[in-house]
Design a protein around this motif. Structure first.
Motif, PDB file in Angstrom:
ATOM      1  N   SER A  56       0.831  -1.221   0.000  1.00 48.73           N
ATOM      2  CA  SER A  56       0.000   0.000   0.000  1.00 48.73           C
ATOM      3  C   SER A  56       0.858   1.261   0.000  1.00 48.73           C
ATOM      4  N   TRP A  57       2.067   1.195   0.569  1.00 46.92           N
ATOM      5  CA  TRP A  57       2.930   2.377   0.590  1.00 46.92           C
ATOM      6  C   TRP A  57       3.326   2.789  -0.837  1.00 46.92           C
ATOM      7  N   GLU A  58       3.695   1.800  -1.632  1.00 46.16           N
ATOM      8  CA  GLU A  58       4.073   2.103  -3.002  1.00 46.16           C
ATOM      9  C   GLU A  58       2.884   2.631  -3.791  1.00 46.16           C
ATOM     10  N   LYS A  59       1.697   2.057  -3.529  1.00 49.49           N
ATOM     11  CA  LYS A  59       0.495   2.479  -4.248  1.00 49.49           C
ATOM     12  C   LYS A  59       0.139   3.921  -3.929  1.00 49.49           C
ATOM     13  N   ILE A  60       0.287   4.311  -2.682  1.00 48.92           N
ATOM     14  CA  ILE A  60      -0.135   5.658  -2.262  1.00 48.92           C
ATOM     15  C   ILE A  60       0.950   6.701  -2.522  1.00 48.92           C
ATOM     16  N   LEU A  61       2.219   6.380  -2.223  1.00 50.63           N
ATOM     17  CA  LEU A  61       3.294   7.367  -2.359  1.00 50.63           C
ATOM     18  C   LEU A  61       4.029   7.276  -3.694  1.00 50.63           C
ATOM     19  N   GLY A  62       3.954   6.115  -4.367  1.00 46.76           N
ATOM     20  CA  GLY A  62       4.579   5.998  -5.689  1.00 46.76           C
ATOM     21  C   GLY A  62       6.014   5.508  -5.680  1.00 46.76           C
ATOM     22  N   TYR A  63       6.641   5.429  -4.498  1.00 47.62           N
ATOM     23  CA  TYR A  63       8.019   4.951  -4.426  1.00 47.62           C
ATOM     24  C   TYR A  63       8.046   3.423  -4.400  1.00 47.62           C
ATOM     25  N   SER A  64       9.157   2.853  -4.872  1.00 41.02           N
ATOM     26  CA  SER A  64       9.338   1.409  -4.758  1.00 41.02           C
ATOM     27  C   SER A  64       9.737   1.062  -3.331  1.00 41.02           C
ATOM     28  N   GLU A  65       9.700  -0.242  -3.016  1.00 42.47           N
ATOM     29  CA  GLU A  65      10.051  -0.679  -1.667  1.00 42.47           C
ATOM     30  C   GLU A  65      11.479  -0.300  -1.318  1.00 42.47           C
ATOM     31  N   SER A  66      12.381  -0.486  -2.240  1.00 39.54           N
ATOM     32  CA  SER A  66      13.788  -0.153  -1.981  1.00 39.54           C
ATOM     33  C   SER A  66      13.988   1.346  -1.767  1.00 39.54           C
ATOM     34  N   GLU A  67      13.264   2.176  -2.520  1.00 40.02           N
ATOM     35  CA  GLU A  67      13.369   3.628  -2.345  1.00 40.02           C
ATOM     36  C   GLU A  67      12.845   4.067  -0.989  1.00 40.02           C
ATOM     37  N   LEU A  68      11.752   3.453  -0.551  1.00 45.59           N
ATOM     38  CA  LEU A  68      11.179   3.812   0.746  1.00 45.59           C
ATOM     39  C   LEU A  68      12.089   3.387   1.890  1.00 45.59           C
TER      40      LEU A  68
END
Length: 552
Positions: A222-234
């Motif tokens: 859900s983080w990637e879906k809402i913020l647009g960053y990939s898991e590695s970027e986050l």
């Protein structure tokens, strides 16, 4: 703001579809229930207080009365008010001094204040009122519908603000309770499940685990879906890098509380990959032994945008109230000016028409004489109309000093004024003595009585002898004067309308008049702190009553 971004959390699919607890449903229901708004009326005179109560009681709100500035300040310490209606002239502490003290207190510095006063509206008085934060400055008595409309605006504004506060608090509590419940479930399952269990994968909300430095260790999609960053970027970014600059200090304070072992809730703006911002509401619980932070977050951007729209609408509403106030002042000035300036050319037109009839009567054809006479008659009607408008405007603008008035002498002057009409119609005038003295403005009272007696003589069926009875009686609020006639009567549907400007129930050919007389009666009584009403039905005559204050 988290020093290192707290991103994905985990939770079971079962928890996401579970219905709210009964207590939460009750909280949601309470959001729609708002108590009555408090309206504070500050005036040291009981009669003015009673008049304001009568005007505002139709709003159905809670009216709180204070008879002095000190009493008003005590009320403000105990309750919140949607609007304050305050008299300027009061003993010990006047309205301006009271307003200054109200503005010094943080809880009441933005409470709307409307000065309702009979003091002359000089520029210095008005400027002083507005410099103290007043939203309006009006002379009494005011038009009830106008005052109701103005007060209603601030009542609705107050209620909307209160509703937003209630909704925000209830939603915060519901979300916090839901967050706590899900966090408890997450903590229990994370000890037994893998880093990529179904809860993290399927959860709609944003779930994450972070270390005490704010870096994300585990997160759901859900983080990637809402913020647009990939898991590695986050995982490579800290919360301080994504939080809006205006929310930095709050985020830092939240991190300090988490390190101290306290569960925290926070709302902040976070930068998406496309450089736009979204609002996230999150709850985080620390586990000191593991030095981990369990996070539950939710996108509340839509809710925040809705609140911002409501705020903008409220600001627009306040602007419209200010504009309406200015328009009302301009209309009053325009009404007086146009009525005054039109009389001179109108009289010239009448004079020339009369001269034409007198000097050239034998030279004019019958049709021409009829046309000239119509000019004279129309000019006379127009002059009467303008004169009535001027009288109505003067009542709104002039300062009235009330004193003890002998009703006997005032009524005698009125009857002398209309003596020719009484004699021509062979009217029967019955005065039931003694007539009680009243607290009034003698000139205004003469005009009111003259209008009512003239109407009683005018509005009778053809061939019927007018009969007028006049008497007074003591009532709890003061003295009531009655004027009863045997005229054509008024339907109950028009008992209120007849007191409005230009309200005529019959054509001017049937019963002459301008339709302003009874409006002058009401305006005059209101300016003197009194009331007027009528009891009537068609064919049974009318009884008009005037409520005055007792003489001091």
């Amino acid at each position: 703001m988290l020093e290192h971004m707290i991103n994905n959390t985990t939770g079971t699919q079962e928890s996401l579809h579970r219905s709210p607890e009964p207590s939460q449903r009750n909280d949601v229901h309470k959001i729609s229930i708002l108590k009555k708004a408090n309206i504070l009326i500050v005036d040291d005179r009981a009669d003015k207080m009673l008049a304001l109560e009568a005007v505002l009681e139709h709003l159905g709100e809670n009216l709180v009365k204070a008879r002095s500035g000190k009493e008003a300040l005590k009320c403000l310490l105990q309750q919140e008010f949607a609007v304050i209606l305050m008299d300027v002239s009061m003993p010990d502490m006047d309205g301006f001094e009271t307003a200054a003290l109200i503005r010094k207190r943080q809880q009441t510095e933005d409470t709307p204040i409307i000065f309702v006063t009979s003091i002359s509206d000089t520029e210095n008085q008005i400027a002083r009122g507005y410099s103290l934060g007043a939203v309006d400055y009006i002379l009494t008595p005011i038009v009830p519908s106008v005052l109701q409309a103005k007060v209603s605006v601030f009542v609705q504004l107050f209620k909307k603000t209160e509703q937003i506060k209630i909704q925000a608090e209830q939603l915060r509590k519901i979300e916090e309770a839901e967050h706590q419940r899900k966090l408890a479930e997450t903590a229990d399952r994370l000890e037994r499940e893998t880093k990529r269990n179904r809860f993290f994968t399927l959860a709609v909300d944003m779930l994450a685990i972070a270390d005490f430095n704010g870096y994300i260790l585990q997160l759901n999609p859900s983080w990637e879906k809402i913020l647009g960053y990939s898991e590695s970027e986050l995982k490579a970014k800290s919360g301080i890098e994504l939080i809006h600059p205006e929310d930095h200090l709050q985020m830092i304070a939240q991190m300090e509380s988490l390190r101290a072992g306290k569960t925290c809730s926070f709302e902040g703006r976070y930068r998406r990959k496309d450089n736009s911002y979204c609002w996230l509401a999150w709850t985080a619980a620390p586990f000191a032994s593991e030095k981990l932070i369990y996070i539950f977050a939710r996108d509340i951007t839509a809710r925040k945008e809705a609140e911002e729209k409501i705020q903008k609408l409220n600001e627009e509403l306040q602007g419209r109230v200010s504009a309406l106030t200015e328009i009302n002042k301009e209309l009053e000035a325009f009404n007086y000016s146009i009525s005054h300036d039109m009389r001179a050319p109108l009289r010239s037109m009448q004079g020339f028409a009369r001269a034409l009839l007198e000097d050239s009567e034998n030279k004019l054809t019958p049709a021409s004489q009829d046309f000239a006479q119509r000019i004279v008659n129309s000019g006379r009607y127009m002059d009467n109309l303008l004169q009535d408008l001027l009288e109505y405007s003067r009542l709104s603008l002039m300062e009235l000093k009330l004193c003890n008035v002998d009703m006997e002498s005032i009524l005698n002057e009125v009857l002398v004024h209309v003596e020719n009409e009484i004699q021509s119609k062979k009217a029967e005038i019955i005065i039931k003595r003694p007539l009680l003295p009243v607290l009034s403005h003698s000139t205004t009272l003469k005009q009111i009585l003259s209008n009512l007696v003239s109407n009683a003589l005018k509005f009778v069926e053809p061939g019927k002898t007018p009969r007028i009875e006049i008497w007074s009686e003591q009532i709890p609020s003061g003295v009531r004067i009655h004027i009863q006639d045997n005229g054509i009567g008024i339907s109950p549907d028009y008992h209120e309308k007849v007191f409005g400007l230009f309200q005529r129930l019959h054509s001017s050919h049937t019963y002459p008049g301008t339709g302003i007389g009874l409006a002058i009666v009401r305006k005059g009584m209101e300016r003197m702190g009194g009331r007027v009403g009528v009891e009537s039905s068609p064919g049974n005559g009318s009884r008009f009553w005037l409520d005055h204050q007792d003489p001091a």
